[in-house]
Design a protein around this motif. Structure first.
Motif, mmCIF file in Angstrom:
data_model
loop_
_atom_site.group_PDB
_atom_site.id
_atom_site.type_symbol
_atom_site.label_atom_id
_atom_site.label_comp_id
_atom_site.label_asym_id
_atom_site.label_seq_id
_atom_site.Cartn_x
_atom_site.Cartn_y
_atom_site.Cartn_z
ATOM 1 N N GLY A 153 59.087 67.406 16.015
ATOM 2 C CA GLY A 153 57.998 67.542 16.972
ATOM 3 C C GLY A 153 58.471 68.214 18.245
ATOM 4 N N VAL A 154 58.692 69.522 18.129
ATOM 5 C CA VAL A 154 59.172 70.292 19.280
ATOM 6 C C VAL A 154 58.563 71.691 19.204
ATOM 7 N N SER A 155 58.134 72.189 20.368
ATOM 8 C CA SER A 155 57.454 73.481 20.392
ATOM 9 C C SER A 155 58.463 74.621 20.554
ATOM 10 N N ASN A 189 73.488 84.221 25.308
ATOM 11 C CA ASN A 189 72.612 84.595 26.412
ATOM 12 C C ASN A 189 72.079 83.343 27.126
ATOM 13 N N GLU A 190 71.516 82.409 26.341
ATOM 14 C CA GLU A 190 70.945 81.210 26.960
ATOM 15 C C GLU A 190 72.035 80.368 27.628
ATOM 16 N N TYR A 191 73.175 80.262 26.951
ATOM 17 C CA TYR A 191 74.274 79.456 27.509
ATOM 18 C C TYR A 191 74.695 79.979 28.880
ATOM 19 N N LEU A 291 54.433 78.522 31.251
ATOM 20 C CA LEU A 291 54.060 77.132 31.568
ATOM 21 C C LEU A 291 54.741 76.086 30.695
ATOM 22 N N LYS A 292 54.988 76.410 29.435
ATOM 23 C CA LYS A 292 55.596 75.423 28.553
ATOM 24 C C LYS A 292 57.097 75.270 28.791
ATOM 25 N N ASN A 293 57.663 76.132 29.625
ATOM 26 C CA ASN A 293 59.097 76.013 29.897
ATOM 27 C C ASN A 293 59.395 75.221 31.176
#
Ligand code: ADP
Ligand code: MG
Length: 429
Positions: A153-155, A189-191, A291-293
């Protein structure tokens, strides 16, 4: 699995909603697409399912969809497609059934299960995260985890799994995530983008990168130190919008939501935090700060606070995003430079002082420079990621330049006029 699916489908017309250890209400389909939620009469007022839905006897409903808070953690993108492939279209197009399949294992403090199911019917995947991330085969292990179960259950668009740390006292929970072929070196990149935020002093959860740079892991922030679930609602849910409206947000409405749901010092902190996140995103060239972030975290009505930063990625390093525009608007504009409009917003709506904004910009520039130095070293050590590392460093250079301009602009205005004007030399005699 197909027997289970049949059982879920049969029991998915009516779902039991739990908060903490107890059942608090029932969610049912209404009409073809609508939904209705009602609290059980004995529900404690602290056990609300959403900041927008205080405990009351009257039910809540939505005429043509699931009530937004129940849509928040529905699988999107990759995970949704995977469910379609495995179980067919019915499941992937029926949000209530999708919630029945994923609701026992969701971000936040609700657990939602088909009526009559135990709230713990989904057993969490247990993984020794540290060992996995140290393994040069982490990418393969990730793929195996993804195959093992799909009730997550994760978007979000990218492939991800929810796992529980094996053999730790507090059973820390993690989100593990990978990129796809259109987003090479996404985990790296995200790290490093998250590292830049952390170096800048912005709140981040603990996060980690696998040895060969393919899997990004972030510790879940929706638990307190004792391991109890915390409520988390993203700004899409807080603005009563469905997930597909996540790119339609405005900072004005975000600030309104913060003002509605936070009290005391957390209110100003949350507004400043959102302004910092937007400024950081502009400078880090992250155009996906929608918005979801972002969201609020809480254990009850009186302690809502801004959740730490997550999903920070230098999107502009990828050709398909090079001309992308930011995701949340300010004064009707999608600003990619912190110009006068941004400064005015930060001061007038965000309650920030000029000094506060200037210091924020300086800290973010410092954070990006520190992480850029790390990226250069990392890119040399891992040639497979070098191109993306170099590209990110280039993107951030222009971001730091933008911040320097902001600081200079503010600095010039900050000084009182009288002191600023040098005395005009007077001719002698
Ligand atoms: N550290 C975290 N703790 C709890 N929930 C999180 C955390 N990071 C992300 N989430 C939740 O998971 C969702 C998806 O994660 P995200 O990193 O945004 O994935 P994607 O890149 O696919 O959008 C977020 O929208 C948020 O609801
Ligand atoms: Mg996201």
């Amino acid at each position: 699995m197909n027997d289970l699916l049949a059982k879920i489908e049969a029991n998915a017309k009516r779902l039991d909603v739990h908060v903490g250890p107890g059942r608090v209400g029932t969610l049912e389909r209404e009409g073809a697409q609508g939904s209705v939620f009602a609290y059980l009469p004995e529900t404690n007022e602290a056990d609300f399912v959403s900041l927008l839905m205080p405990v009351r006897l009257q039910s809540y409903s939505a005429s043509s969809a699931l009530i937004p808070v129940f849509q928040q953690n529905l699988p999107e993108g990759f995970l949704r497609r995977k469910i379609t492939q495995r179980f067919g279209k019915v499941l992937a197009t029926d949000d209530l059934i999708l919630l029945a399949l994923t609701g026992a294992n969701m971000i936040g403090r609700q657990k939602i299960v088909p009526s009559g199911f135990s709230r713990d019917w989904i057993k969490p995947l247990r993984v020794d995260v540290e060992a996995m991330m140290a393994d040069s085969q982490a990418g393969v292990l990730f793929a195996e985890l993804l195959d093992e179960f799909i009730g997550f259950g994760v978007s979000g668009a990218l492939p991800k799994v929810l796992v529980q740390e094996r053999d730790t006292i507090h059973d820390a929970q993690w989100i593990l995530k990978v990129g796809d072929t259109s987003l090479p070196s996404l985990a790296v990149n995200e790290y490093f983008t998250m590292r830049a935020a952390a170096h800048a002093g912005l709140p981040t959860p603990e996060f980690t990168l696998s040895e060969e740079g393919t899997v990004f892991g972030v510790k879940r922030f929706d638990f307190d130190v004792a391991g109890n679930s915390l409520g988390f609602e993203d700004f899409c849910a807080l603005l009563a919008l469905p997930p597909e409206r996540t790119y339609g947000g405005t900072m004005e409405r975000v600030v309104k939501a913060i003002e509605a749901f936070t009290v005391g010092p957390e209110r100003l902190k949350a507004k400043e935090g959102m302004i910092a996140a937007q400024l950081f995103s502009m400078a880090a060239r992250n155009t996906d700060a929608h918005l979801k972030n972002f969201g609020l975290l809480y254990s009850g009505i009186g302690d809502a606070r801004l959740a730490p930063m997550f999903d920070m990625v230098t999107t502009k390093v990828y050709p398909q995003y090079r001309n992308d525009i930011p995701s949340i608007s300010i004064a009707g504009k999608k600003l990619d430079v912190a110009d006068k409009t941004f400064v005015r917003f930060a001061q007038e709506r965000g309650g920030m002082t000029t000094t506060g904004l200037r210091d924020m910009a300086i800290r973010i520039a410092g954070g990006l420079e520190e992480a850029a130095a790390e990226l250069i070293v990392y890119g040399r050590a891992y040639p497979a990621h070098q191109a993306v590392c170099d590209g990110i460093v280039e993107q951030w250079k222009s971001g730091v330049q933008m911040l320097d301009n902001l600081v200079q602009g503010i600095g010039a205005r900050r000084k009182p006029i009288k002191e600023e004007v040098a005395p005009v030399p007077q001719p002698k005699g």
